[in-house]
Design a protein around this motif. Structure first.
Motif, short mmCIF file in Angstrom:
data_model
loop_
_atom_site.label_atom_id
_atom_site.label_comp_id
_atom_site.label_asym_id
_atom_site.label_seq_id
_atom_site.Cartn_x
_atom_site.Cartn_y
_atom_site.Cartn_z
N ARG A 242 0.85 -1.21 0.00
CA ARG A 242 0.00 0.00 0.00
C ARG A 242 0.87 1.24 0.00
NH1 ARG A 242 -5.43 -1.02 1.83
NH2 ARG A 242 -5.79 1.02 2.76
N THR A 243 1.72 1.33 1.02
CA THR A 243 2.55 2.52 1.14
C THR A 243 3.54 2.62 -0.02
OG1 THR A 243 2.55 1.78 3.42
CG2 THR A 243 3.60 3.88 2.95
N SER A 244 4.22 1.51 -0.32
CA SER A 244 5.25 1.56 -1.36
C SER A 244 4.65 1.97 -2.70
CB SER A 244 5.94 0.20 -1.49
OG SER A 244 6.85 0.03 -0.42
N LEU A 245 3.51 1.39 -3.06
CA LEU A 245 2.90 1.71 -4.34
C LEU A 245 2.40 3.14 -4.37
CD1 LEU A 245 1.00 -1.57 -5.28
CD2 LEU A 245 3.17 -0.73 -6.15
N VAL A 246 1.83 3.58 -3.25
CA VAL A 246 1.36 4.97 -3.19
C VAL A 246 2.53 5.92 -3.36
CG1 VAL A 246 0.47 6.75 -1.64
CG2 VAL A 246 -0.74 4.58 -1.90
N ILE A 247 3.65 5.60 -2.70
CA ILE A 247 4.83 6.45 -2.85
C ILE A 247 5.30 6.45 -4.30
CG2 ILE A 247 7.28 6.62 -2.29
CD1 ILE A 247 6.58 5.79 0.55
N GLY A 248 5.39 5.25 -4.89
CA GLY A 248 5.84 5.16 -6.28
C GLY A 248 4.92 5.92 -7.21
N GLY B 167 3.66 3.69 9.47
CA GLY B 167 3.28 2.66 8.51
C GLY B 167 4.47 1.86 8.02
N VAL B 168 4.15 0.76 7.30
CA VAL B 168 5.21 -0.10 6.79
C VAL B 168 5.36 0.10 5.29
CG1 VAL B 168 5.11 -1.88 8.53
CG2 VAL B 168 3.51 -1.96 6.62
N THR B 169 6.60 0.02 4.84
CA THR B 169 6.89 -0.01 3.41
C THR B 169 7.76 -1.23 3.17
OG1 THR B 169 8.96 1.19 3.60
CG2 THR B 169 6.96 2.51 3.37
N TRP B 170 7.92 -1.57 1.88
CA TRP B 170 8.77 -2.72 1.58
C TRP B 170 10.19 -2.48 2.09
CZ3 TRP B 170 6.47 -3.30 -3.96
CH2 TRP B 170 5.30 -4.08 -3.88
N GLY B 171 10.67 -1.25 1.88
CA GLY B 171 12.02 -0.93 2.33
C GLY B 171 12.17 -1.17 3.82
N LYS B 172 11.21 -0.65 4.60
CA LYS B 172 11.30 -0.81 6.05
C LYS B 172 11.20 -2.27 6.46
CE LYS B 172 9.26 2.41 8.69
NZ LYS B 172 8.14 3.31 9.12
N LEU B 173 10.36 -3.03 5.75
CA LEU B 173 10.21 -4.46 6.07
C LEU B 173 11.50 -5.22 5.80
CD1 LEU B 173 6.65 -5.13 4.63
CD2 LEU B 173 7.35 -5.26 7.02
N ILE B 174 12.15 -4.89 4.69
CA ILE B 174 13.40 -5.59 4.37
C ILE B 174 14.45 -5.24 5.41
CG2 ILE B 174 15.24 -5.84 2.66
CD1 ILE B 174 13.12 -5.17 0.52
N LEU B 175 14.49 -3.95 5.76
CA LEU B 175 15.46 -3.49 6.75
C LEU B 175 15.30 -4.24 8.07
CD1 LEU B 175 17.62 -1.47 7.69
CD2 LEU B 175 15.78 0.11 8.26
N LEU B 176 14.06 -4.52 8.40
CA LEU B 176 13.77 -5.16 9.69
C LEU B 176 14.49 -6.50 9.83
CD1 LEU B 176 11.99 -4.66 12.16
CD2 LEU B 176 10.24 -6.09 11.09
N GLY B 177 14.65 -7.20 8.72
CA GLY B 177 15.27 -8.52 8.80
C GLY B 177 16.70 -8.54 8.30
#
Ligand code: SF4
Lengths: 319, 355, 279
Positions: C76-82, C224-234
């Motif tokens: 949601r967030t990533s696509l909206v940003i893009g 909120g979460v973005t793909w970037g933040k999710l990847i960073l988390l792990g």
């Protein structure tokens, strides 16, 4: 020739001035500059230590003067190599010292990455072009397409997982106090992370140019002279195909600078990337400003150098 | 076939003998038969012209004899060079011949020289590869070669790039490169087409001179019969991948047999023409080499074609002069030819008196 | 030639389908039968992160939150940003480019200088600068990344405008006495929009990736979460060692999406380039 170089350099200086003015005024106009410099300390007007810092900061950055005047002073300091004093309650060293200590690590990373990218892309492109439209070439096209679509931070995570954690070929941590050679070894994986997608970009471009060049009559002529296949590729096809490669190499440096900051933080190399991240967390704006200026200057200068190099290398460019 | 063989006799063992040469290209649309069964002899120190319109396979023929083909090409038949069979040889082993035994001058000197390599380097390259010369020896030889092809200020040229030279000069450089290792045979593919009219004859004369004093064979490929007239001993006319007429140069001009050759002859501008004489361009285009017409391949465009021409392909047959062969059912001079000629003149298509 | 006649090809439609699926999933995420992305699904007696299983397809993160659900919500967030970024880039850059290509003269010169300066910043640096200074809301991030697109979009728009402005139909429209605005809107815009569509797909990919980069620098959206933040988390060494799925789940989603955007954009560009020549 000389006038061309002079012209390019003048343009570069103008661009740098514009960029720095923009960056500087952005820094100073968005929000209270004092807060930007000192962070929360700026609001703490009771503590005598803070008041001392506030006064020192106001003096150092001439906050009582108008914006253009401050810019000129800052620029003057910058030219003299003084990037400003860093204000923090922990008493960190001045910005210039931090930069001097950390910029070389980023520079090593970038140079390694670009060298790797070039070393990988040239043989790759030669191989692909010499087998144009045959299975090997198609596989290479798909590979480069996949690599280009892989963001550097994702590639960093994947490479770290595969090569460092699973296979254990490379160290995971960077130790700033290690001897130079082992730090080069520790920089290899981050450099590879930046280099692979860059190599894919270069390879795609060089391959297309090589295929076009290979259809030229002078290639047939070289074959008719009895020049061997690889010599035709290396001596006759590569050189004239090299020019757009060089241009893209220059432009791409900009993207790689941004990318290297990200990759640095993933592999925990205390370079400019880590510096800027820490500075942003601390609201240490002179450091942010310094890093932005350094990155931008390097980018602009690399592009000018590439332009000049180009005109030296290509005998067809009218000088 | 025996007649063909007979006409290929003649004197000493030829330098190159081509028999039944076919060159096929695999393309998306199908198999292109660019060269479709060619027999030729090339003799030491003599000059052969290969003439035809563009697209008739003459360039492919010359490259095919040399073996200088892209990987999509396939060769059949036989090409013997001094007793060596060249068809079937790998590219790697052909390289020993290229540049040393056989070399080629290309059509457009604007694009046949490497734009980013100095002239000297380009001339030195085959010398170093084939003759194993040292850098300095190669440079000295390159200088001699530039003198030999009469380039002014040769020393300076060695350090220049192609784009700094005029078209004529570039072609001289290309010739110098081709001559560098003393080849026994030189292929010149439309060597003057891209050049100024004033330079054209100089280049042709230069090639002829070098041929004489090096006793080298020359194959001159051109679309212009006028070019070969003064510079060849023998001419082979090509149409749609086949040789349709072959004769010693004088004999051909004096006694043309094949209507196609005759049309080519008629399309040469002459000095004694009225300024406004219309040239006899041949109408139509050469046929598609993927699916060539059955029978005589020139039939769809031939003013003298009859029923038989469309069905049955005419073989090469000799005239009274055994060195002069042609492939035509109703050649110039035959009764049927005259009959048709009368009709054409009567309908105003042809003007009498021009041949 | 033949390749163009063959149409956009299977790969193009496959890419578009993926983009549609992921967009729909993002839009309707709250109504899909997904796990709650904020919920901690602690299993008694075991410490998270939990590996992929039938309940958690992509496993859970360190706080026992469902990676798959979070990845979809991250979309949601990533696509909206893009999408927001490229819309901003296209609107601003497109306007700048079309105006400068159409009016030439001073407009053109000023626009060119603005683009030149924008292009002097290395990619992410400009974004770092802006996001460091401003509060990091969704709109800020989108606009910041959009600014990166202004110069490339502007250049393309200017170039296509220059080409089309020379074509007969514009001259014809001028001759009839149409107003400048009418010419730009009715005649020019549709022709500039086609190459722009290809560029916007590629640009969206770049913006989504750039958000990831910012996330790794700690500069992505605060909420909120973005793909970037999710990847960073792990992405930490220990987490990668014991629970690679935390990063690799969102990485695959991000990779597929960027791949689809790139491929569709490339095909569109090639396809219309060919048509452009035959126009
Ligand atoms: S064989 Fe027939 S068609 Fe062919 S050239 Fe002779 S007359 Fe013309």
């Amino acid at each position: 020739m000389l006038s061309y170089v002079a012209q390019r350099l003048t343009l570069a200086v103008c661009l740098l001035l514009a960029v720095s003015a923009l960056t500087f005024s952005g820094m100073n106009l968005l929000g209270d500059p004092l807060v930007n410099i000192l962070g929360p300390i700026a609001a703490d007007t009771k503590n005598p230590n803070s008041i001392a810092l506030i006064e020192a900061a106001e003096a150092e950055y001439h906050l009582d003067k108008s914006l253009p005047e401050r810019y000129v002073r800052w620029l003057g300091d910058l030219v003299r190599g003084d990037l400003g004093v860093q204000f923090s309650s922990t008493g960190e060293p001045p910005v210039s010292n931090i930069i001097k200590e950390r910029a070389p690590r980023t520079a090593v990373l970038l140079v390694m990455a670009q060298s790797l990218a070039v070393l990988i892309s040239i043989p790759w492109a030669l191989l692909a072009a010499s087998r144009a439209r045959r299975p090997a070439d198609r596989i290479s096209t798909v590979t480069s397409f996949l690599l280009i679509a892989l963001p550097n931070f994702a590639l960093a995570v994947i490479l770290k997982y595969l090569l460092a954690i699973k296979l254990g070929w490379f160290p995971i941590t960077y130790t700033a106090n290690d001897p130079f050679l082992s730090r080069i070894y520790q920089t290899f994986l981050p450099a590879l992370t930046i280099a692979l997608p860059a190599a894919a970009v270069y390879q795609r471009l060089l391959r297309t140019d090589l295929i076009t060049t290979l259809q030229e009559d002078f290639i047939l002529m070289a074959r008719a002279k009895g020049v061997s296949k690889w010599k035709v590729l290396l001596r006759h096809a590569l050189r004239p195909s090299f020019f757009s490669f060089i241009t893209v190499f220059g432009i791409n440096t900009g993207a790689l600078i941004g990318g290297s900051l990200v990759v640095e933080t993933i592999f925990r190399i205390p370079g400019l990337g880590t510096t800027i991240v820490e500075a942003i967390i601390r609201d240490d704006f002179p450091v942010v400003l310094a890093v932005v200026m350094i990155a931008t200057s390097v980018f602009v200068l690399v592009n000018v150098l590439v332009d000049i190099l180009y005109s030296f290398l290509d005998p067809r460019v009218k000088r | 076939m025996s007649q063909t063989q007979a006409s290929l006799r003649g004197g000493p063992e030829p330098l190159v003998s081509v028999r039944g040469l076919r060159t096929l290209f695999a393309t998306e649309r199908g198999l292109v038969r660019a060269v479709d069964g060619v027999d030729l002899n090339i003799h030491k120190g003599r000059s052969l012209g290969i003439v035809g319109e563009s697209g008739c396979g003459k360039t492919v023929l010359s490259r095919s004899i040399m073996g200088l083909l892209p990987s999509t090409a396939h060769r059949e038949g036989s090409v013997r060079y001094e007793g060596h069979e060249l068809v079937g040889k790998s590219v790697g082993s052909m390289r020993r011949f290229w540049g040393q035994e056989m070399s080629m001058v290309f059509q457009n000197p604007m694009v046949s020289l490497n734009p980013v390599m100095r002239i000297g380097e380009q001339i030195a390259e085959p010398l170093r590869i084939h003759l194993g010369m040292s850098r300095s020896d190669a440079r000295d030889t390159a200088l001699q070669l530039l003198e030999e092809v009469r380039i002014p200020e040769p020393k300076r040229r060695l350090r220049q790039y192609a784009h700094e030279l005029s078209g004529g000069m570039r072609q001289r450089v290309v010739i110098a490169i081709a001559l560098s290792c003393g080849p026994a045979i030189l292929f010149a593919d439309e060597p003057t087409t891209a050049l100024d009219v004033t330079v054209q004859s100089q280049i042709l004369d230069l090639i002829a001179e070098r041929r004489q004093d090096r006793n080298m064979a020359v194959v001159l490929v051109t679309h212009d019969l006028g070019v070969v007239a003064g510079h060849t001993n023998e001419i082979a006319v090509m149409y749609a991948g086949k040789i349709v007429e072959r004769a010693p140069t004088n004999e051909l001009f004096a006694n043309v047999k094949m209507p196609y050759t005759r049309s080519l002859l008629r399309s040469i501008p002459r000095l004694d023409d009225d300024p406004h004489t219309r040239l006899h361009a041949i109408s139509g285009r050469p046929p598609d080499l993927i699916d060539p017409p059955s029978g005589c391949r020139f039939a769809p465009r031939c003013a003298y074609a009859r029923e038989r021409c469309h069905v049955e392909a005419p073989p090469l047959q000799p005239t009274e002069n055994p060195d002069h062969v042609y492939a035509c059912w109703y050649p110039v001079g035959s009764a049927e030819f005259f009959e048709r000629e009368e009709e054409l003149v009567a309908t105003g298509v042809h003007v009498r008196g021009r041949q | 030639m033949t390749a163009a006649r063959r149409g956009l090809g299977f790969g193009f439609w496959l890419s578009i389908s993926w983009l549609i699926v992921i967009s729909l999933a993002a839009i309707f995420a709250p109504w899909l039968p997904l796990k709650d992305p904020g919920e901690n699904y602690i299993v008694a007696g075991a410490r998270p992160p939990y590996g992929p299983s039938s309940t958690h397809w992509l496993g859970t993160d360190q706080d026992a939150r469902d990676v798959f659900a979070r990845t979809i919500f991250g979309a949601r967030t990533s696509l909206v940003i893009g999408f927001g970024a490229i819309s901003f880039g296209i609107i601003l850059g497109g306007t700048l480019g079309v105006l400068s290509g159409y009016f030439r003269g001073w407009t053109d010169r000023i626009a060119s200088i603005v683009m030149l300066i924008l292009l002097s910043f290395p990619g992410l640096i400009l974004a770092i600068l802006i996001t460091a200074l401003l509060d990091r809301g969704l709109a800020t991030i989108a606009i910041t990344l959009g600014i990166l697109g202004v110069a490339p979009v502007g250049r393309l728009a200017r170039a296509s405008t220059l080409v089309f402005a020379e074509r007969d139909f514009v001259t014809a429209a001028r001759a009839i006495g149409s107003s400048n605005r009418r010419i730009i809107v009715r005649e020019l815009l549709p022709n500039v929009v086609i190459p722009m569509a290809a560029l916007s797909l590629l640009g969206m990919a770049i913006a989504i990736v750039a958000e990831g980069g910012l996330a790794f620098l700690g500069l992505s959206v605060d909420e909120g979460v973005t793909w970037g933040k999710l990847i960073l988390l792990g992405a930490g060494t220990r987490d990668l060692e014991r629970a690679p799925w935390i990063s690799f789940g969102p990485i695959s989603m991000l990779f597929l999406t960027v791949l689809a955007l790139n491929y569709a954009g490339d095909r569109l560009r090639d396809y219309f380039d060919v048509k452009d020549i035959t126009l």
